[in-house]
Design a protein around this motif. Structure first.
Motif, short mmCIF file in Angstrom:
data_model
loop_
_atom_site.label_atom_id
_atom_site.label_comp_id
_atom_site.label_asym_id
_atom_site.label_seq_id
_atom_site.Cartn_x
_atom_site.Cartn_y
_atom_site.Cartn_z
N HIS A 102 10.08 3.55 10.69
CA HIS A 102 9.94 4.91 10.16
C HIS A 102 11.28 5.63 10.19
CE1 HIS A 102 5.59 4.38 10.29
NE2 HIS A 102 5.46 5.56 9.70
N LEU A 103 12.04 5.44 11.25
CA LEU A 103 13.35 6.08 11.34
C LEU A 103 14.29 5.58 10.25
CD1 LEU A 103 13.94 6.05 15.21
CD2 LEU A 103 13.29 8.00 13.80
N GLN A 104 14.24 4.27 9.98
CA GLN A 104 15.10 3.71 8.94
C GLN A 104 14.66 4.16 7.56
OE1 GLN A 104 17.03 -0.30 9.99
NE2 GLN A 104 14.95 -0.52 10.78
N HIS A 105 13.35 4.32 7.38
CA HIS A 105 12.87 4.81 6.09
C HIS A 105 13.31 6.26 5.87
CE1 HIS A 105 10.25 5.36 2.61
NE2 HIS A 105 9.87 6.50 3.15
N ILE A 106 13.20 7.08 6.90
CA ILE A 106 13.62 8.49 6.80
C ILE A 106 15.12 8.57 6.50
CG2 ILE A 106 13.93 10.63 8.11
CD1 ILE A 106 11.36 9.90 9.65
N MET A 132 4.18 7.95 15.75
CA MET A 132 4.40 7.10 14.59
C MET A 132 5.79 7.34 13.99
SD MET A 132 2.53 4.79 13.20
CE MET A 132 0.95 5.31 13.84
N ASP A 133 6.19 8.59 13.89
CA ASP A 133 7.43 8.93 13.17
C ASP A 133 8.69 8.44 13.86
OD1 ASP A 133 5.95 10.11 11.21
OD2 ASP A 133 6.33 12.18 11.86
N LEU A 139 8.04 -5.39 -1.64
CA LEU A 139 8.40 -4.39 -0.63
C LEU A 139 9.59 -4.87 0.18
CD1 LEU A 139 4.83 -3.51 0.75
CD2 LEU A 139 6.22 -2.12 -0.79
N THR A 140 10.40 -3.94 0.64
CA THR A 140 11.52 -4.29 1.52
C THR A 140 10.97 -4.61 2.91
OG1 THR A 140 11.90 -2.04 2.31
CG2 THR A 140 12.99 -2.70 0.24
N SER A 141 11.79 -5.22 3.73
CA SER A 141 11.36 -5.53 5.11
C SER A 141 11.05 -4.26 5.89
CB SER A 141 12.45 -6.33 5.82
OG SER A 141 13.67 -5.62 5.87
N VAL A 142 11.79 -3.18 5.62
CA VAL A 142 11.53 -1.91 6.30
C VAL A 142 10.19 -1.33 5.85
CG1 VAL A 142 12.27 0.51 6.50
CG2 VAL A 142 13.94 -1.33 6.74
N GLN A 143 9.91 -1.37 4.55
CA GLN A 143 8.65 -0.85 4.05
C GLN A 143 7.46 -1.61 4.63
OE1 GLN A 143 9.52 -1.19 -0.16
NE2 GLN A 143 9.83 1.02 -0.37
N LYS A 144 7.59 -2.92 4.73
CA LYS A 144 6.50 -3.71 5.31
C LYS A 144 6.31 -3.36 6.78
CE LYS A 144 8.15 -7.68 3.66
NZ LYS A 144 8.25 -9.14 3.35
N MET A 190 -0.50 4.97 -6.61
CA MET A 190 0.27 5.78 -5.66
C MET A 190 1.50 5.00 -5.22
SD MET A 190 -0.97 7.60 -2.11
CE MET A 190 -1.68 6.10 -1.44
N ARG A 191 2.63 5.67 -5.21
CA ARG A 191 3.88 5.04 -4.82
C ARG A 191 4.04 5.05 -3.31
NH1 ARG A 191 8.11 8.21 -8.55
NH2 ARG A 191 9.58 6.75 -7.58
N PHE A 192 4.93 4.20 -2.80
CA PHE A 192 5.17 4.12 -1.36
C PHE A 192 5.67 5.46 -0.83
CE2 PHE A 192 7.56 3.15 2.47
CZ PHE A 192 6.71 2.28 3.12
N SER A 193 6.54 6.12 -1.58
CA SER A 193 7.08 7.42 -1.15
C SER A 193 5.97 8.46 -0.99
CB SER A 193 8.13 7.92 -2.14
OG SER A 193 7.57 8.04 -3.45
N THR A 194 4.97 8.40 -1.87
CA THR A 194 3.83 9.32 -1.77
C THR A 194 3.01 9.03 -0.53
OG1 THR A 194 3.73 9.43 -4.19
CG2 THR A 194 1.81 10.24 -2.98
N LEU A 195 2.81 7.74 -0.25
CA LEU A 195 2.07 7.33 0.94
C LEU A 195 2.73 7.88 2.20
CD1 LEU A 195 -0.29 5.27 1.80
CD2 LEU A 195 1.60 3.72 2.33
N MET A 196 4.07 7.89 2.21
CA MET A 196 4.81 8.30 3.39
C MET A 196 4.83 9.81 3.60
SD MET A 196 5.89 5.81 5.18
CE MET A 196 7.15 6.64 6.14
N LYS A 197 4.59 10.56 2.55
CA LYS A 197 4.68 12.02 2.66
C LYS A 197 3.57 12.62 3.50
CE LYS A 197 7.12 12.98 -1.69
NZ LYS A 197 7.00 13.56 -3.05
N HIS A 198 2.45 11.95 3.57
CA HIS A 198 1.29 12.53 4.25
C HIS A 198 0.82 11.62 5.38
CE1 HIS A 198 1.16 15.30 0.90
NE2 HIS A 198 1.14 14.28 0.07
N PRO A 199 0.78 12.12 6.62
CA PRO A 199 0.24 11.31 7.71
C PRO A 199 -1.26 11.13 7.54
CG PRO A 199 0.65 13.55 8.46
CD PRO A 199 1.21 13.46 7.07
#
Length: 367
Positions: free
Chosen positions: A321-325, A315-316, A77-82, A1-10
């Protein structure tokens, strides 16, 4: 599973999925485990940490519960992803600071995560919505037993499981719950409760654990020691204390509605008005007002679904999370603007608070 997939679902524990999550948001069980024939992470050299990770990661990924899981080296992983993983309580702040030789494996619904080469070789963690420590412990025990069949755990017949920190020696178990306690904070009784809990040998910490402050009226309660008690004894003691704190919070809410419903209505109404119309808001202020909206949802001022909406927003609107969005690095001022925009958008269909429910609760208590 990719990081983007992880983020799509709370995660289910982020959405108030449990019927009893109005006060006890989440239950968490964490086990610390180490391998007997290699140095602990803090003593291992970089090549040794990489070798240990290469050995442990396939064992974790092969677990049935980790099928199609998110699995990544921290160095990739980037610092934001971590930081996003930290904000979702899937890895610790300490692990986020590590790079080479450290990895995280997270199942699809984000109720199970394994940190590899954090302070210990393995940190197994299960999170559940509401007060369900037993359910979380059952899952962790299952994967722990599976891993122990193929990995030589560091274990002493007198001391128990050996860990990097002496306070984790023994069972290696940390049990905790996240509680929403605005009633006790507003009534100025939270200090007494924290002192009483501390006298029972439990720790009360902020939203992200040790060394963090309480935000949004959220507090973590956990055991402090793991030596000299069985897993059942630790969980039983924690459950008893959490149930008592939960009862104190319920009574504090009832008392506030009975003694000063207008004051409580004003706090909830102001929080609603500010969040619905603010164009700039920082994280601390947003969490405080969302806490009051959540309180209003539990006390009947808003539809019940407001509780799960607030839990997702908690959480969002966190910085990472804001920087990832936004898919870019943001200044604090830019984050404050985007945070306000997201909150306005999510709350636009929420009706104005029905303050009459507080008066009704007050009358019911007096009758």
């Amino acid at each position: 599973m990719r990081f983007s997939t992880l983020m799509k679902h709370p995660a289910e524990w982020m959405t108030g999925a449990s019927d009893d999550s109005s006060i006890v948001l989440t239950s968490r069980i964490r086990l610390a485990r180490n391998i007997s024939d290699v140095p602990f992470p803090g003593w291992a050299r970089k090549p040794e940490r990489i070798e240990i990770m290469t050995r442990l990661r396939p064992a974790v990924e092969s677990l049935t519960e980790m099928r199609n899981a998110f699995s990544q080296q921290l160095s990739e992983l980037t610092s934001v992803q971590k930081q996003v993983l930290v904000e979702r309580h899937l890895i610790s702040r300490e692990q986020a600071a590590r790079n080479e030789g450290s990895a995280a494996v997270v199942n699809r619904d984000q109720t199970l995560s394994v940190m590899i080469n954090e302070e210990d070789h393995l940190r197994l963690q299960s999170i559940r919505s509401g007060l369900h420590l037993r359910e979380a412990y059952k899952l962790i025990t299952k994967i722990d037993q599976q891993l122990e069949k193929s990995l030589p755990y560091a274990f002493d017949h007198e001391l128990g499981y050996l860990t990097a920190c002496p306070t984790n020696v023994g069972t290696g178990l940390r049990a905790s719950a996240m509680l929403h306690l605005p009633g006790l904070v507003i009534s100025d009784h939270i200090g007494q409760v924290i002192q009483a809990v501390a006298k029972l040998g439990l720790a009360v910490r902020g939203i992200f654990g040790e060394g963090t402050e309480s935000l949004g009226h959220l507090f973590q309660i956990s055991n402090q020691s793991t030596l000299g008690e069985t897993e059942d004894e630790i969980i039983n003691r924690l459950e008893r204390v959490i149930c008592k704190v939960r009862d104190h919070e319920r009574n504090a809410r009832i008392k506030l509605a009975e003694d000063d419903p207008q004051m409580l209505a004003d706090k909830i109404g102001r929080a609603y008005g500010l969040l619905r119309h603010a164009y700039v808001i920082d994280s601390k202020e947003a969490l405080t007002h969302l806490s009051l909206i959540r309180l209003g949802g539990d006390m009947g001022c808003f539809p019940k679904e407001v509780i799960s909406l607030c839990d997702t927003l908690l959480m969002d609107i966190e910085p990472a999370h804001l920087q990832h969005i936004s898919d870019k690095k943001l200044t604090p001022e830019q984050r404050d603007i985007i945070r306000a925009e997201i909150i306005r958008d999510r709350l636009q269909n929420i009706p104005t608070p029905d303050i009459g429910t507080l008066d009704n609760q007050s009358k019911q208590e007096n009758d």
